[in-house]
Design an enzyme around this catalytic site. Structure first.
Site, PDB file in Angstrom:
ATOM      1  N   GLY A  62       0.792  -1.224   0.000  1.00 34.51           N
ATOM      2  CA  GLY A  62       0.000   0.000   0.000  1.00 34.51           C
ATOM      3  C   GLY A  62       0.823   1.272   0.000  1.00 34.51           C
ATOM      4  O   GLY A  62       0.268   2.364  -0.101  1.00 34.51           O
ATOM      5  N   SER A  64       3.092   1.751  -2.302  1.00 31.86           N
ATOM      6  CA  SER A  64       3.562   1.883  -3.676  1.00 31.86           C
ATOM      7  C   SER A  64       2.784   2.968  -4.416  1.00 31.86           C
ATOM      8  O   SER A  64       1.789   3.497  -3.923  1.00 31.86           O
ATOM      9  CB  SER A  64       3.397   0.546  -4.418  1.00 31.86           C
ATOM     10  OG  SER A  64       2.019   0.247  -4.579  1.00 31.86           O
ATOM     11  N   GLY A  67      -0.578   1.535  -5.015  1.00 34.07           N
ATOM     12  CA  GLY A  67      -1.193   1.225  -3.736  1.00 34.07           C
ATOM     13  C   GLY A  67      -1.758   2.450  -3.043  1.00 34.07           C
ATOM     14  O   GLY A  67      -2.877   2.433  -2.519  1.00 34.07           O
ATOM     15  N   LYS A 135       7.823  12.543   3.409  1.00 34.68           N
ATOM     16  CA  LYS A 135       6.700  12.891   2.553  1.00 34.68           C
ATOM     17  C   LYS A 135       5.407  12.961   3.360  1.00 34.68           C
ATOM     18  O   LYS A 135       4.560  13.836   3.138  1.00 34.68           O
ATOM     19  CB  LYS A 135       6.552  11.862   1.430  1.00 34.68           C
ATOM     20  CG  LYS A 135       5.369  12.126   0.495  1.00 34.68           C
ATOM     21  CD  LYS A 135       5.486  13.453  -0.222  1.00 34.68           C
ATOM     22  CE  LYS A 135       4.330  13.647  -1.189  1.00 34.68           C
ATOM     23  NZ  LYS A 135       4.369  14.954  -1.847  1.00 34.68           N
ATOM     24  N   THR A 178      -1.309  -5.743  -4.904  1.00 30.40           N
ATOM     25  CA  THR A 178      -0.671  -4.829  -5.864  1.00 30.40           C
ATOM     26  C   THR A 178       0.842  -4.909  -5.808  1.00 30.40           C
ATOM     27  O   THR A 178       1.521  -4.122  -6.463  1.00 30.40           O
ATOM     28  CB  THR A 178      -1.081  -3.375  -5.557  1.00 30.40           C
ATOM     29  OG1 THR A 178      -0.568  -3.008  -4.261  1.00 30.40           O
ATOM     30  CG2 THR A 178      -2.591  -3.219  -5.553  1.00 30.40           C
ATOM     31  N   LYS A 260       4.605 -11.639 -14.518  1.00 27.14           N
ATOM     32  CA  LYS A 260       3.190 -11.293 -14.374  1.00 27.14           C
ATOM     33  C   LYS A 260       2.299 -12.391 -14.949  1.00 27.14           C
ATOM     34  O   LYS A 260       1.249 -12.730 -14.382  1.00 27.14           O
ATOM     35  CB  LYS A 260       2.896  -9.958 -15.064  1.00 27.14           C
ATOM     36  CG  LYS A 260       3.519  -8.755 -14.387  1.00 27.14           C
ATOM     37  CD  LYS A 260       2.938  -8.560 -12.995  1.00 27.14           C
ATOM     38  CE  LYS A 260       3.473  -7.332 -12.309  1.00 27.14           C
ATOM     39  NZ  LYS A 260       2.953  -7.171 -10.932  1.00 27.14           N
ATOM     40  N   PRO A 283      -3.262  -3.844 -16.471  1.00 27.16           N
ATOM     41  CA  PRO A 283      -3.130  -2.470 -16.941  1.00 27.16           C
ATOM     42  C   PRO A 283      -1.945  -2.264 -17.867  1.00 27.16           C
ATOM     43  O   PRO A 283      -0.945  -2.997 -17.809  1.00 27.16           O
ATOM     44  CB  PRO A 283      -2.932  -1.689 -15.639  1.00 27.16           C
ATOM     45  CG  PRO A 283      -2.210  -2.653 -14.754  1.00 27.16           C
ATOM     46  CD  PRO A 283      -2.752  -4.022 -15.114  1.00 27.16           C
ATOM     47  N   LEU A 285       1.056   0.547 -19.134  1.00 21.66           N
ATOM     48  CA  LEU A 285       2.057   1.253 -18.339  1.00 21.66           C
ATOM     49  C   LEU A 285       1.356   2.272 -17.442  1.00 21.66           C
ATOM     50  O   LEU A 285       0.619   3.128 -17.916  1.00 21.66           O
ATOM     51  CB  LEU A 285       3.046   1.965 -19.261  1.00 21.66           C
ATOM     52  CG  LEU A 285       4.096   2.827 -18.575  1.00 21.66           C
ATOM     53  CD1 LEU A 285       5.061   1.961 -17.765  1.00 21.66           C
ATOM     54  CD2 LEU A 285       4.851   3.668 -19.595  1.00 21.66           C
ATOM     55  N   VAL A 286       1.588   2.172 -16.136  1.00 24.22           N
ATOM     56  CA  VAL A 286       0.914   3.048 -15.184  1.00 24.22           C
ATOM     57  C   VAL A 286       1.627   4.394 -15.134  1.00 24.22           C
ATOM     58  O   VAL A 286       2.821   4.474 -14.833  1.00 24.22           O
ATOM     59  CB  VAL A 286       0.879   2.423 -13.779  1.00 24.22           C
ATOM     60  CG1 VAL A 286       0.130   3.339 -12.816  1.00 24.22           C
ATOM     61  CG2 VAL A 286       0.215   1.042 -13.836  1.00 24.22           C
TER      62      VAL A 286
END
Length: 402
Positions: A62, A64, A67, A135, A178, A260, A283, A285-286
């Site tokens: 989560g 990522s 995520g 962050k 994920t 994958k 998906p 390319l994110v």
């Protein structure tokens, strides 16, 4: 790749922090035997608790890039989210940030360690623990975190241990897997050795889902490259029924695609044998804000073979926030369906200009020479995400064929 077993001092530190949490937060337990009672016959307070239970899910990795986006979308739709943290340093350092007065009610059923936050994006997608925390502080100050009455719960679990994962999933109705992995020894961060790691962890996650009584549904993030690497002469359309050819992936050394592909197949086998509901999303390319710096390994690994995908009309991308919404909608649709597989993208790179733009954004030389560019549009393979568009049509404008 999971949590390395902590040394004794770390265990003591975690145990001390757990005692602190339990002494400063209300503790309650949920009876597993009450799980399937008739909600209509329960008192109002119990019905409310049941509604909360139905809205509790777990997100692996989560912290990522994807995520974080999924966690935000889940919270906006009223879910409480448990995030599996794969770095012990993140949780240990949280002691200095979150005081007991900021902690809401906490269940004792959590594994190892858990901290509740009444906010959404609690940890950034940076790979370094200290960057995560820095962050987080910036997001708190700037107000970037979306406030929510629901909670994000951070827990530690070992991805190479099915029982550890099952404990982490306990009490959750659904799991979003994920997780992606990095091999420091690999030039692209995803070497041949990572294929079996990907398969093993996905196998562990799906087996943990199968043996955890509370878990009913699992959404697995696969990849479009698990679909497109095949003999294009025998298929003119790539859709959710298509699978990449393992031999082609091996011959071209497309390890990310192979990982994958094999991981998704393992997940499907376990789900069908065990009977729990599984949906997979493949998906493109994110992309999204600063995606190359926030999601470097999957980006670099995905783009291996980009020139060939471009020539065949198969180089596609999807915005991270759109993809996160799709994950949540797919999960919610699982109330009506058992098994589903989807392709996700919102753009297909079709021109040299678009390809050059992607090359500039990623600082990866994926451009083709004019002589290698596509010359005959009849050779272009069509990508279709019509199945997923059926779910998305009420929220986003959706192209179902390129």
């Amino acid at each position: 790749m999971g949590i390395v077993c902590p040394d004794e001092s770390k265990r003591i530190e975690i145990e001390d922090f757990r005692r602190m949490l339990l002494s400063n937060a209300a503790v309650h337990r949920t009876k597993a035997g009450d799980e399937f009672q008739n909600p209509g016959k329960l008192p109002a307070a119990n019905r409310h608790n049941r509604e909360l239970e139905e809205k509790k899910v777990c997100v692996t990795s989560g912290v990522s890039f994807l995520g974080i986006a999924i966690v935000n979308q889940l919270l906006l739709r009223g879910y409480s989210v448990r995030v599996i943290v794969e770095k012990q340093g993140v949780i240990s350092s949280l002691i200095s940030i979150f005081t007991p007065s900021k902690l809401p009610e906490k269940s004792k059923d959590s594994v190892d360690l858990a901290i509740d936050f009444r906010c959404a994006s609690v940890i950034n997608a940076c790979h370094n623990s200290y960057e995560d925390l820095e962050k987080l502080r910036e997001m708190e100050i700037s107000g970037e975190m979306r406030q929510s009455m629901n909670t994000v719960e951070a827990v530690m679990a070992r991805l190479n241990d099915i029982q550890s994962l099952s404990q982490a999933f306990s009490g959750c109705r659904g799991v979003f897997h994920t997780a992606s992995f990095v091999d420091p020894a690999g030039l692209s961060g995803y070497s041949k050795s990572m294929v079996e790691v990907e398969v093993l962890v996905t196998k562990n996650v799906t087996q943990a889902c199968a043996i955890t009584p509370s878990v009913r549904n699992c959404v697995l993030t696969s990849s479009l490259v698990a679909c497109v690497w095949q003999d294009i002469n025998s298929s003119r359309t790539i859709d959710h029924d298509c699978w990449s050819d393992e031999s082609i992936c091996i011959d071209k050394k497309l390890w990310y695609a192979l990982g994958k592909l094999k991981a998704e197949r393992v997940a499907w086998n376990i789900a069908r044998e065990s009977g729990f509901k599984l949906a997979t999303i493949c998906p493109g390319l994110v992309t999204g804000p600063e995606f190359i710096s926030r999601n470097p390994t999957p980006t670099i690994a995905y783009l291996k073979g980009a020139q060939e995908m471009f020539r065949n009309g198969l180089l596609a991308t999807v915005d991270v926030n759109r993809l996160a919404v799709e994950h949540v909608l797919v999960f919610e649709d699982m109330k009506n369906t058992s098994y589903n597989r989807y392709i996700s993208f919102d753009q297909v790179i079709r021109s040299e200009e678009e390809l050059e733009k992607l090359a500039r954004e990623t600082a990866i030389d994926i451009r083709t020479t004019r002589s290698n560019s596509r010359t005959n549009s009849s050779n272009i393979v069509k990508l279709s995400n019509a199945k997923l568009c059926g779910l998305m049509s009420t929220i986003h404008r959706c192209h179902n064929e390129f």
